[in-house]
Design a protein around this motif. Sequence first.
Motif, PDB file in Angstrom:
ATOM      1  N   TYR A  25       0.844  -1.199   0.000  1.00  0.00           N
ATOM      2  CA  TYR A  25       0.000   0.000   0.000  1.00  0.00           C
ATOM      3  C   TYR A  25       0.873   1.240   0.000  1.00  0.00           C
ATOM      4  O   TYR A  25       1.953   1.249   0.592  1.00  0.00           O
ATOM      5  N   TRP A  26       0.379   2.306  -0.613  1.00  0.00           N
ATOM      6  CA  TRP A  26       1.044   3.603  -0.562  1.00  0.00           C
ATOM      7  C   TRP A  26       0.574   4.322   0.699  1.00  0.00           C
ATOM      8  O   TRP A  26      -0.611   4.454   0.933  1.00  0.00           O
ATOM      9  N   LEU A  27       1.530   4.771   1.509  1.00  0.00           N
ATOM     10  CA  LEU A  27       1.236   5.479   2.752  1.00  0.00           C
ATOM     11  C   LEU A  27       1.578   6.956   2.527  1.00  0.00           C
ATOM     12  O   LEU A  27       2.741   7.355   2.639  1.00  0.00           O
ATOM     13  N   PRO A  28       0.570   7.788   2.204  1.00  0.00           N
ATOM     14  CA  PRO A  28       0.839   9.185   1.834  1.00  0.00           C
ATOM     15  C   PRO A  28       1.497  10.000   2.938  1.00  0.00           C
ATOM     16  O   PRO A  28       2.336  10.863   2.664  1.00  0.00           O
ATOM     17  N   SER A  29       1.150   9.735   4.201  1.00  0.00           N
ATOM     18  CA  SER A  29       1.696  10.537   5.298  1.00  0.00           C
ATOM     19  C   SER A  29       3.209  10.376   5.436  1.00  0.00           C
ATOM     20  O   SER A  29       3.898  11.290   5.880  1.00  0.00           O
ATOM     21  N   GLU A  30       3.727   9.196   5.050  1.00  0.00           N
ATOM     22  CA  GLU A  30       5.158   8.948   5.154  1.00  0.00           C
ATOM     23  C   GLU A  30       5.854   8.984   3.800  1.00  0.00           C
ATOM     24  O   GLU A  30       7.072   8.860   3.722  1.00  0.00           O
TER      25      GLU A  30
END
Length: 78
Positions: free
Chosen positions: A38-43
């Motif tokens: 998954y892409w984790l936008p916050s990091e």
Amino acid sequence: MSAHCMLTGTRPGFGNRISHSHRRTSRRFDPNIQSKRYWLPSEGRHVRLRLSARAIKTVDTIGVEAAVARIRARGVEV
């Protein structure tokens, strides 16, 4: 690595195989574990999670940010 889900904590269940003659031998019921990225936008990075099929549906509902927060609350490193 053992068959357990990072989000729900689901682990294998144990029981018995029962033959036609009714002899019982051990067996295990493994959860349907999938490795998903998954892409984790916050990091600003991708995370690879080992999730059960049911947990993948949960991530689709609550979002990846909330799911990662729950995983970290359980004490699992992501």
